[in-house]
Scaffold this active site. Structure first.
Site, short mmCIF file in Angstrom:
data_model
loop_
_atom_site.label_atom_id
_atom_site.label_comp_id
_atom_site.label_asym_id
_atom_site.label_seq_id
_atom_site.Cartn_x
_atom_site.Cartn_y
_atom_site.Cartn_z
N GLU A 188 24.95 67.59 4.03
CA GLU A 188 26.27 68.27 4.35
C GLU A 188 26.40 69.56 3.68
OE1 GLU A 188 31.19 67.48 5.38
OE2 GLU A 188 30.15 66.46 3.51
N GLU A 194 32.08 62.71 -7.56
CA GLU A 194 31.36 62.01 -6.85
C GLU A 194 30.56 61.33 -7.83
OE1 GLU A 194 27.88 62.07 -3.38
OE2 GLU A 194 29.91 63.04 -2.98
N ASP A 236 35.82 70.65 -0.23
CA ASP A 236 34.99 69.58 -0.32
C ASP A 236 33.44 69.98 -0.71
OD1 ASP A 236 34.13 67.08 0.65
OD2 ASP A 236 33.70 67.57 2.35
N HIS A 237 32.74 69.03 -1.57
CA HIS A 237 31.37 69.12 -1.66
C HIS A 237 31.08 70.49 -2.27
CE1 HIS A 237 30.01 65.40 -0.35
NE2 HIS A 237 30.64 65.38 0.61
N ASN A 240 37.04 61.23 4.36
CA ASN A 240 36.54 62.43 5.14
C ASN A 240 36.02 62.39 6.34
OD1 ASN A 240 36.90 63.34 2.30
ND2 ASN A 240 35.06 64.24 2.04
N ILE A 241 36.59 63.25 7.23
CA ILE A 241 36.13 63.10 8.79
C ILE A 241 35.62 64.49 9.23
CG2 ILE A 241 36.81 62.71 10.98
CD1 ILE A 241 38.91 60.84 9.61
N HIS A 283 33.45 58.98 1.89
CA HIS A 283 32.64 59.82 2.51
C HIS A 283 31.57 59.35 3.44
CE1 HIS A 283 33.07 63.59 -0.34
NE2 HIS A 283 33.79 62.86 -0.92
N GLY A 284 31.07 59.99 4.30
CA GLY A 284 30.03 59.70 5.00
C GLY A 284 30.35 58.42 5.92
N GLY A 285 31.76 58.64 6.53
CA GLY A 285 31.99 57.42 7.45
C GLY A 285 31.67 57.25 8.75
N THR A 337 32.00 64.98 11.16
CA THR A 337 30.97 64.78 12.24
C THR A 337 31.64 64.41 13.56
OG1 THR A 337 29.36 64.16 10.86
CG2 THR A 337 29.05 63.59 13.14
N HIS A 393 25.98 60.86 4.98
CA HIS A 393 26.49 61.94 5.93
C HIS A 393 25.94 62.13 7.44
CE1 HIS A 393 28.23 63.67 1.93
NE2 HIS A 393 29.11 63.34 2.61
N ASP A 444 30.93 68.14 -7.03
CA ASP A 444 30.15 67.27 -6.43
C ASP A 444 28.55 67.22 -7.44
OD1 ASP A 444 28.12 65.84 -5.28
OD2 ASP A 444 28.23 66.88 -3.18
#
Length: 341
Positions: free
Chosen positions: A169, A161, A95-96, A272-273, A250-252, A275, A212, A131
């Site tokens: 993040e 992205e 990721d990222h 994406n999960i 992202h950032g949900g 936090t 995020h 990214d």
């Protein structure tokens, strides 16, 4: 079940698209968080995606070492070793990866998979994210074109992205401004550069106000309808069926059920999960330590209780708390009960 093969992963994403649901993709940074994800997916009867960031990979390698490529390979080796213990299928994803981390994160991992494929085996990771949100779109797409050639050759999937997710993040940071909303023109340029699958399969993280980290509902204006507008515009311009793109959310954190459902209807197949699962894990430990203070600390000359301060005692509780949040995510996204295993 074993880690998904490239064909199984492709079929997972196809099934999500046609079935109107999305797979949760969980960021992990330890064997405990990996086990929590596998536990939760099993309890939900859902396949899923387990992913690692540059920071997570650094941590896997040892926080004083920070060799993210070796950390990511250690992460993958652990999941490959334990996944057979569970009756669900998972895919592995990085990721990222911003521009500055390509050389010591994604590219070494692609090279390692190239060696595996040459030996007649499957790639180590089933997908990788490039990214380029922090650089101009043209430069972003030039890099994406080059990386897509490499992922296509190993039968892996690329995630790109287009636009910028706000917040921060693992060192990737973006302001909360108009760049949080991808435009149709941006998406057209993306398709003109990397196609619609003929140059290699990819997923697109289009941004629609995402941020995020942690925020209260209402503090960020999500516009999931924007995804439908872009999909419709691309279908009309390029003569495709509806929803030509496989999208990533992202950032949900803090998103409402309605916002998530609308994003999924508009082509999101991966969300994406991070936090929320971090909080579930740590919150349970805080509760345990506060309730068992005199057992985990040698108070007033006492010896504590080894069975209580044994890391496995609170570790099991933390894993199960995180697993419960994993189950919630599969229900929100509709993947619960859809395991192919």
């Amino acid at each position: 079940m074993p880690i998904a093969t490239p064909d199984q992963y492709a079929e997972m994403l196809n099934k999500a698209k046609t079935g109107g649901f999305a797979y949760p993709a969980f960021n992990v940074s330890s064997s405990q968080s990996i086990n929590a994800v596998l536990q939760g997916l099993t309890e939900a009867g859902s396949d899923g995606i387990i992913q690692v960031t540059t920071g997570g990979a650094d941590y896997f390698a040892g926080h004083t070492v920070k060799n993210r490529a070796s950390g990511a390979l250690a992460f993958a080796a652990f999941v490959h070793a334990v996944a057979d213990n569970y009756p669900i299928t998972v895919a592995l994803h990085t990721d990222h990866c911003p521009q500055g981390a390509l050389g010591d994160f994604v590219m070494p991992l692609i090279a390692a998979s190239e060696d595996e494929v040459k030996a007649g085996r499957n790639p180590i990771f089933q997908s990788h994210m490039w990214d380029g949100s922090a650089i101009p779109l043209g430069e972003n797409l030039t890099v994406a074109t080059d990386v897509l050639k490499r992922t296509r050759a190993i039968n892996a999937i690329l995630e790109v992205e287009i636009g910028a997710v706000g917040g921060e993040e693992d060192g990737v940071q973006a302001d909360v401004n108009e760049n949080l909303y991808t435009t149709l023109d941006d998406a057209v340029k993306m398709v003109e550069a990397i196609g619609l699958g003929e140059q290699g399969r990819y997923m697109a993280a289009l941004t629609f106000g995402n941020v995020h980290g942690v925020y209260k509902p209402g503090n960020v204006k999500l516009r999931p309808e924007l995804l439908k507008d872009i999909q419709t515009g691309l279908a009309a311009k390029f003569g495709t069926a509806d929803l030509p793109l496989d999208l990533v959310f992202h950032g949900g954190s803090g998103s409402t059920d309605a916002e998530i459902a609308e994003a999924v209807r508009n082509g999101v197949v991966k969300m994406n999960i991070d936090t929320d699962t971090q909080y579930a894990f740590t919150r349970s430990i805080a509760d345990y330590m506060l309730k068992n203070y005199d057992k985990v600390i040698k108070v007033d000359g006492e010896v504590g209780n080894k069975k209580v301060y044994d890391p496995r005692a609170w570790g099991k509780i933390a894993e199960s708390a995180m697993a419960a949040r994993v189950v919630d995510a599969t229900r929100q996204l509709g993947s619960a009960g859809h395991s192919n295993s």
